[in-house]
Design an enzyme around this catalytic site. Structure first.
Site, PDB file in Angstrom:
ATOM      1  N   ARG A  11       0.846  -1.202   0.000  1.00  0.00           N
ATOM      2  CA  ARG A  11       0.000   0.000   0.000  1.00  0.00           C
ATOM      3  C   ARG A  11       0.875   1.244   0.000  1.00  0.00           C
ATOM      4  NH1 ARG A  11      -1.965   2.826   4.897  1.00  0.00           N
ATOM      5  NH2 ARG A  11      -3.643   4.282   4.322  1.00  0.00           N
TER       6      ARG A  11
ATOM      7  N   LYS B  15     -13.345   2.504   0.181  1.00  0.00           N
ATOM      8  CA  LYS B  15     -13.126   2.561   1.622  1.00  0.00           C
ATOM      9  C   LYS B  15     -14.408   3.061   2.307  1.00  0.00           C
ATOM     10  CE  LYS B  15      -9.188   4.233   3.045  1.00  0.00           C
ATOM     11  NZ  LYS B  15      -8.033   5.158   3.190  1.00  0.00           N
TER      12      LYS B  15
ATOM     13  N   ARG C 281     -10.540  19.372   7.162  1.00  0.00           N
ATOM     14  CA  ARG C 281      -9.437  19.550   8.110  1.00  0.00           C
ATOM     15  C   ARG C 281      -9.453  20.956   8.697  1.00  0.00           C
ATOM     16  NH1 ARG C 281      -5.605  15.775   8.706  1.00  0.00           N
ATOM     17  NH2 ARG C 281      -5.717  13.980   7.290  1.00  0.00           N
TER      18      ARG C 281
ATOM     19  N   THR D 117      -6.883  -0.906   9.796  1.00  0.00           N
ATOM     20  CA  THR D 117      -6.705   0.102  10.851  1.00  0.00           C
ATOM     21  C   THR D 117      -6.547  -0.507  12.244  1.00  0.00           C
ATOM     22  OG1 THR D 117      -8.199   1.529   9.573  1.00  0.00           O
ATOM     23  CG2 THR D 117      -7.436   2.344  11.694  1.00  0.00           C
TER      24      THR D 117
END
Length: 570
Positions: free
Chosen positions: A75, A296, A130, A354
């Site tokens: 990845r 995802k 963000r 994760t």
């Protein structure tokens, strides 16, 4: 393995409680005392392992160690990558040039054979929210419990820094639809949920909140708006640049971040198709293939629209980091289990990701809870499990992979595959609408091969495939033995690396399996010889072969799917 099968029977068959308890106890005791039944190759696990390349492993020795210790997919994380692609190009070259098991074939081959078939997954940053520069351009600002915080799209860097943590504070975020998306009572979670704000008032360009807990906040930290439908594009400009790069260099998979609807997947697919169409033709090489799209799922909206997302996607990643912030953490395990189950039913690969061995970023051994987490994901049916910071930036990257491999091997040995053989319907998502009858035949042969391998105690299922389709159909029935998929194109081979049980191998023959005059017996013999050469089988082993042959002019059929059962000779 015998102990494992005994355990399957003891827990999978209804019987009196005392008898079941006794059988299970004996099986567990035998399993604990049994020697590990390993394949010849140390990296050979039925379930796949994805490793993130980063500062801890971005050397020739580091990537080589990952390849030799069980990594199937590398990845490349683009979340923090800029416009300079020299670093991901460096890591891609390391993966492509690493000496895997195929190096033995390449050394004496009379044709071009890659040294390994490890796949590369480009993980995009995706559309996300963000924090911007803080008041007074401070590096960090402390929020107190009960502090008033105005969250705004305006630049606050010229504001004076609050004298105390009680504020009032102003916080910039880069989400233009802030006021439209939120309402009184909504929550705003900062920095992976470490700080929670609750909206008390909504204005045109800002919302006023109260801090529910204390803590520090920095610029460029993630912002989550749980239970909120976001007005964000499927692809940012950065994502488009990164996806074009992925097509240019021949990446095998792209992970599309923050997928919320099927429309998001279609947007990514259309852009990738456009990038592939614009590539200049390479003389003497096949047309490049579009990278497969791994969606995802990391928001409530993605979970709510999962069925339609799965329909459009080539695979799924259960991204539990942001998902655990976007939905109540108590619901994450149930969402993971449901998504894995639905992927299995559709015959599409599912990655669980994760914090799987997160403590091994700092410690040489995993926690017992992490071991259980990885093992349970495999037992639930995950095709692949992923290491993130553990191999990218951790202190023990290779030890993390070795631990992951051992856990996966243990789970592979005890996993109950019997239930999957009861599937009677064709996996509709794998069926080409234009070739329904042909694919129904392929489904029947694939299912029969898996059942026959189990019933006959076959060592392997050998598949000869040009597009990977036959191998995917076989893998969708969750075989209990490895599926050696012999391919003529390295791109096709690498794209099979996320499917549980499939081990892609290059077919060392110039014969085209799709050509009318090709004798499939010749290719089957070559595949069997290669399986023995690589140590997957030996004389006396039973193997199942599955392939597709094209009818000759005098035949009464255009093509046929074949399954053969053979015992290997010296």
């Amino acid at each position: 393995r015998l102990a494992s099968r005994s355990l399957h029977r003891s827990v999978g068959v209804r019987r009196p409680a005392s008898e079941a308890a006794s059988a299970c106890s004996v099986a567990l005791r035998n399993l604990a005392n049994a020697a590990t039944d390993k394949w010849t190759m140390p990296e050979s696990t039925m379930s796949k392992i994805v490793c993130t390349i980063g500062p801890s492993t971005d050397t020739e020795a580091g990537v080589g160690a990952l390849v030799s210790n069980g990594m199937h997919v590398a990845r490349l994380n683009f979340s923090h990558a800029g416009a300079d692609y020299s670093y991901p190009e460096h890591n891609l070259a390391l993966v492509r040039n690493a000496a895997g098991r195929h190096a033995e074939l390449a050394a004496g081959a009379t044709m071009d054979v890659p040294s390994n078939l490890r796949a590369v997954l480009v993980d995009t940053k995706g559309p996300e929210i963000r924090t911007g520069p803080l008041q007074g351009n401070a590096d960090v600002v402390e929020f107190a419990v009960g502090a008033t915080v105005e969250v705004t799209i305006e630049d606050v860097s010229a504001d004076a820094t609050p004298e105390t943590s009680e504020g009032p504070h102003r916080l910039n975020v880069d989400y233009q639809s802030l006021s439209k998306s939120l309402h009184v009572g909504s929550q705003v979670l900062l920095d992976d949920g470490l700080i929670a704000l609750e909206v008390t008032h909504v204005e045109n360009d800002s919302v006023t909140c109260v801090a529910l807990n204390a803590g520090p906040i920095k610029k460029n930290k993630g912002v989550n708006l749980p239970d909120t439908e976001l007005d964000l594009p499927a692809l940012t400009d950065k994502d488009k640049r990164d996806l074009k790069w992925a097509c240019d260099v021949g990446a095998d998979f792209v992970a599309a971040s923050f997928v919320r609807t099927a429309g998001n997947v279609r947007s990514v697919k259309a852009y990738l198709d456009r990038c592939i169409a614009e590539l200049p033709p390479a003389e003497g090489k096949p047309l490049p293939l579009r990278p497969l799209i791994i969606s995802k799922i990391e928001s409530k909206e993605g979970v709510d629209h999962f069925d339609e997302i799965l329909e459009e996607s080539d695979g799924i990643m259960v991204a539990r980091g942001d998902l655990g912030v976007e939905i109540p953490f108590r619901k994450v395990f149930a969402a993971q289990k449901l998504m894995v189950e639905k992927c299995n039913a559709q015959g599409k690969p599912c990655i669980v990701a994760t914090q799987m061995l997160d403590s091994m970023q700092r410690n040489p051994r995993p926690t017992r809870a992490e071991v259980t987490d990885v093992g349970t994901a495999v037992l639930d049916g995950a095709d692949a499990v992923m290491l993130s910071g553990e191999t990218a930036a951790g202190a023990y990257p290779i030890e993390s992979l070795q631990a992951m491999r051992m856990i996966v091997q243990e789970a592979d040995q005890i996993i109950d595959q019997g239930a999957s053989l009861n599937r009677v319907n064709v996996n509709e998502s794998l069926v080409d609408i234009a070739n329904v009858q042909e694919d129904q035949c392929l489904h029947a042969v694939a299912k029969s091969s898996v059942k026959s391998a189990r019933d006959l105690g076959a060592k392997l299922i050998i598949v000869i495939t040009s597009s990977g389709k036959v191998a995917r159909f076989v893998a969708s029935h969750r075989p209990t033995v490895p599926v050696l998929a012999f391919c003529t194109d390295p791109q096709v081979a690498r794209r099979l690396q996320l499917n549980r049980g499939i081990l892609p191998v290059m077919l060392q023959s110039t014969l085209d399996p799709l050509a009318q005059g090709t004798r499939m017996g010749t290719l089957r013999a070559e595949a069997m010889r290669t399986a023995i050469e690589l140590g997957f089988a030996r004389a006396g082993d039973r193997v199942i072969t599955v392939d597709r042959t094209v009818g000759k002019p005098q035949d009464m059929h255009l093509h046929s799917y074949n399954m053969k059962m053979s015992t290997l000779k010296q």
